[in-house]
Design a protein around this motif. Structure first.
Motif: not given
Length: 310
Positions: A81, A158, A160, A168
């Motif tokens: 990440e 990504k 999130e 990711s």
């Protein structure tokens, strides 16, 4: 049983099917969806929203299981990440063949006219080509050959807000057939995965003291009967959970057809109950929806028992 053909939220199955087609292998998304083993059971998320799939797996893991069961080796890549988007690696991979990407956050896929309302929704696509500013995609949500800026790709890829997926920038590249399983081998291997997934759900329920499967659906029915449902969950149910649940159940019924009469019937009945739930929820007939969910709970219990006895 009448076959259904039409739209549905089968993004990872559709994308996996498109990826395999790049090497001349044409596998139905309906079969891929089933043999991921992901769409079995039910559970309540931390905010008590119900999902009709397994709480101990994920689309990521399910896709990898499906590739293996089908006899393919597909390289899965994922970044930490904290790492930057692997754009140069992606460019290199795309020189060889298309690449499956996901999960992506749909709230950043701005070629979709509804993207502003889709933040936090996970999605999978097939990347086809790339230049210094944009990437060319086949998006199975109804958008072939769309372009997305690399800035938006980074935000989406990504992921999130997609908390169930570790890492990711996950991708699947370079599919190769390494075996040719017979229909019996494919069926048996898939059934073993189904049994493992149900056993893992039972372990999760015991360890976390949380309802899964039939119990989770019954609890949701009780909450709805008591008027405990908000607009966010209504949207989740009518735009995703009920319609995709019906389609998945029909595909499972087809999978078991000719091999297990009881499961063929149970899964077809489950599909019809999901469809009825859809109609009742859109009509805001909450008491009738709660009753139908209780029937759905009983059916889920029968399905679990039948699969674990195979």
């Amino acid at each position: 049983m009448t076959i259904y053909h039409g739209n549905g939220a089968y993004c990872y199955a559709n994308s996996a099917s498109m990826l395999l087609s790049t090497i001349g292998e044409y596998i139905s998304p309906s079969l891929i969806e089933v043999i991921t083993g992901f769409a079995l059971g039910a559970f309540l998320e931390r905010n008590n929203m119900i999902f009709f799939d397994t709480c101990t797996s994920s689309p990521d893991r399910g896709v990898c299981h499906a590739f293996e069961i089908l006899g393919f080796n597909v390289i899965e890549k994922v970044s930490k990440e904290s790492e930057q988007i692997p754009i140069e690696e992606l460019k290199t991979d795309l020189l060889i063949s298309p690449v499956m990407l996901g999960p992506l956050d749909m709230g950043h896929l701005n070629y979709n006219p509804n993207y502003r309302n889709l933040g936090g929704c996970d999605h999978y696509i097939l990347a086809l080509d790339i230049n210094e500013k944009e990437i060319l995609l086949h998006d199975p949500a109804g958008f072939p050959y769309v372009w997305l800026s690399l800035e938006q790709l980074e935000l989406a890829w990504k992921a999130e807000k997609i908390t169930w997926s570790s890492g990711s920038y996950r991708s699947w590249v370079s599919p190769q057939r390494i075996s040719n399983p017979t229909k019996d081998e494919l069926y048996n291997n898939a059934v073993e995965l189904f049994k493992v997934n149900y056993e893992e759900q039972k372990k999760y329920a015991f360890k976390e003291d949380k309802p899964v499967g039939r119990n989770a659906i019954r609890l949701k029915a009780e909450r709805i009967r008591n008027g405990i449902i908000d607009n966010g969950e209504i949207g989740h149910l009518i735009h995703f959970a009920f319609p995709v649940g019906a389609r998945r159940a029909l595909d499972f019924s087809t999978f078991f057809n000719g091999r297990h009469t009881q499961l063929t019937t149970l899964k077809n009945n489950q599909a019809q109950l999901f469809g009825k739930c859809q109609s009742l929820a859109v009509g805001k007939k909450w008491n009738y929806l709660a009753e139908t969910l209780e029937l759905l709970a009983d059916t889920e219990g029968e399905i679990e028992t039948a699969i674990l006895s195979l």
